[in-house]
Design a protein around this motif. Structure first.
Motif: not given
Lengths: 405, 405
Positions: B260-269
């Motif tokens: 699951x990508x949970x927390x990924x938005x802290x790093x890629x956008x």
């Protein structure tokens, strides 16, 4: 009911921030609300997130990208287990991917906090190990260690130790390697530290970099401790906070753990995305049990705004968290001339940490350490560095090269 | 010599990017170079990072914030151990905190890659488990599960299963709780899946959310498998890639793992900071052994640009990596009308994954699943959805509500 409250800063030129807050509170907890029949609502009420505050900052001049809101959502503790992965997935899992949103603050409930033992040593424990209670500690960093032989490493340690530092840390990019595996490094450095202690009475902590595969870290730590390690360095963010907690809470891991901020820049610097530095490098590091926490200082080349630095300090120092305090280690760009400023910003419960500011001293590494010892001594006695430098050639040479008060 | 090459995008209005590249290559490896005596250089040469390429993009109109460079640095494999934490600390540890820098790409050496077993099942293995080879797979997501009783959970599973989905996944925010602990969930769901299989001959995978403390995850996984679990969901970024690898490479964990990508938005956008989505959610997830990888689709409300999505797909599908291929699961905002587009973008080796697009169907959850089955059937036979919908009321209702081709 008991809640953990997350604060987000959301940038959006047009959003209805109150509606957005509602959608986070519902979407990140029970999933849907208005469609539920009353009986179901009564049963689900205790799981529902609540909008705690919405503070809208309208764009002062209507220019794009400047309108934002600080939104606070309360998450019922009953929804998640008492570990940092569950906390982070709950408050910032899916929502991290939904537009310009940054997690800026966490107010954790005493119920949630009660599951975290925190640092095993903390500031007081480290001071006790070193026998130093009345001044900032001084740390130096190994320099250019990749490819060094065991003998070269030992020599560099010795020069740092003889300069009068309290702690020496490994370079965080030194992994297991044939020349200087962790048990070899530990034996050589602790042997050297013992020699210095016998000569001077000063104790020394050496933080050896704990690396490798996750499920072998505990054994690796025990091997290092068995070889004499009296501190460990750990790249927390490349493994996860919970791994730090597993190690720090382990009764057999009987040495302080120093958290390195490697990779943190992937998460804290953007104003629009990520996790704010005081949460990332302050609160969560301490909660997971870091005895010392490194972070970019506001003074050098790798910088962080001063107010963010002071917020990290507050998270590490505050008595509100109910666990031992962690030692802040503002790092990068530190030279002796900065010592009075560091003490003004952080108080005496701080580690003055230098790499280039010690190894790059015109009279060598040992003199580099001495210059810092002198600067700390001067600052603690309220003597201007320039005055103290008159009778201390190492400090004088440092001030001439790097400047300072 | 063998290298891993990291590509960075660095935004800076004035920097000398060639000098910057040199300073990364030296600073992130041997530490210093020009000051070294020749004999030392000869010994250290094999550890020295190398500037592989510098591509400067001058600001077209001189406006602030638009000048950048793509810099590629080759890191000698000899410097770091064969694990993802060591890789990330080496290529992006300290440097992540040094200005506007984003890690955009990794070319990993075959030597480094050879230590990674990769996914245990991969696309082909999952297809084999399900007996489905000729079409995209269909997954539905539990909805609003916090606070559900075991009976309610079972009923929701049954409705999803009867709609014809191939996989059902837990909500990633469902942690261990008194009502539906993982072994209870697994027993109920697998029991229901078996009933549906006996009725229809269709197999079903249920990905149960693996949560809790890191050093207990393996035991927790084994308990779930013992209770009948045939897949696991895992919030990789809240634990670290290496924890996923520990689990995926474990011979006793005999089921596919869904990342699951949970927390990924802290790093890629962010365009300026972090780690690009194809590295974060593509390459590293696959390398660590994810059989299926969820990421925000380019179609819905939680969006990611289409070209980034296709780059994730390429990282999961490419045969260059030398490990099994992972199944891409573009998620969020998926409804039946999007199926032809998903297949055009991802091919048939994709999971069509829906939450609201199934549960929100006007005729109910079961019809929601059927509408997707029909859409996939139509698309695989090259029949326009609107035409196929004439004889399929579930698809017709879905197209009327959400639109589509």
């Amino acid at each position: 009911m008991s809640y953990c409250i997350a604060t987000y800063r959301i940038h959006d030129d047009h959003a209805d921030f109150h509606k957005k807050a509602q959608s986070i509170a519902v979407g990140m907890t029970v999933g849907s609300w208005t469609e539920l029949p009353q009986a179901k609502r009564d049963a689900m009420k205790k799981h529902l997130g609540e909008v705690y505050a919405v503070e809208v900052h309208e764009s002062p001049d209507g220019s794009a990208g400047t309108r934002y809101a600080d939104i606070r959502i309360a998450y019922p503790d009953i929804n998640f287990s008492r570990d940092i992965p569950a906390l982070l997935v709950t408050v910032f899992g899916k929502i991290s991917m939904d537009g310009r949103i940054k997690l800026t603050h966490l107010d954790l409930s005493s119920d949630f906090l009660s599951s975290f033992p925190g640092p095993k040593f903390g500031i007081d424990g480290i001071r006790e190990l070193l026998g130093v209670n009345d001044r900032p500690l001084l740390m130096s960093i190994f320099k250019s260690v990749i490819g060094l032989s065991a003998a070269e490493l030992r020599e560099q340690f010795m020069r740092q130790a003889q300069g009068g530092v309290d702690l020496v840390k490994d370079d965080e990019i030194l992994f297991e390697n044939d020349l200087t595996p962790i048990t070899t490094r530990v034996r050589l450095c602790i042997e050297s530290a013992n020699i210095v202690e016998q000569e001077t009475g000063r104790k020394l902590l050496y933080a050896a970099n704990l690396t490798g595969r996750t499920f072998q870290l505990r054994d690796q730590a025990l091997r290092a401790i068995d070889a004499g390690a009296n501190a460990l360095l750990f790249n927390v963010l490349s493994y996860g906070y919970d791994v730090l907690q597993e190690l720090s809470a382990d009764p057999e891991i009987t040495v302080p753990i120093m958290a390195h901020p490697a990779l943190a820049g992937a998460m804290y610097p953007s104003p629009h995305y990520g996790i704010a530095a005081p949460v990332l490098l302050g609160q969560l590091m301490r909660l997971a049990g870091a005895d010392l926490v490194l972070f970019p200082s506001p003074y050098g080349s790798v910088t962080m705004p001063r107010e963010e630095n002071l917020s990290i300090r507050d998270e590490l120092h505050t008595t509100a968290l109910g666990v031992k305090r962690s030692m802040p280690v503002p790092s990068a760009g530190i030279h002796p001339g900065l010592v009075p400023k560091i003490i003004r910003d952080f108080g005496r419960d701080v580690v003055v940490n230098a790499g280039g500011g010690i190894h790059g001293h015109p009279l060598g590494t040992e003199a580099g350490g001495q210059a810092f010892v002198q600067a700390i001594d001067a600052a603690m006695h309220g003597v201007p560095l320039s005055e103290y430098a008159e009778a201390h050639p190492e400090l004088k040479a440092a001030l001439e090269l790097w400047g300072g008060e």
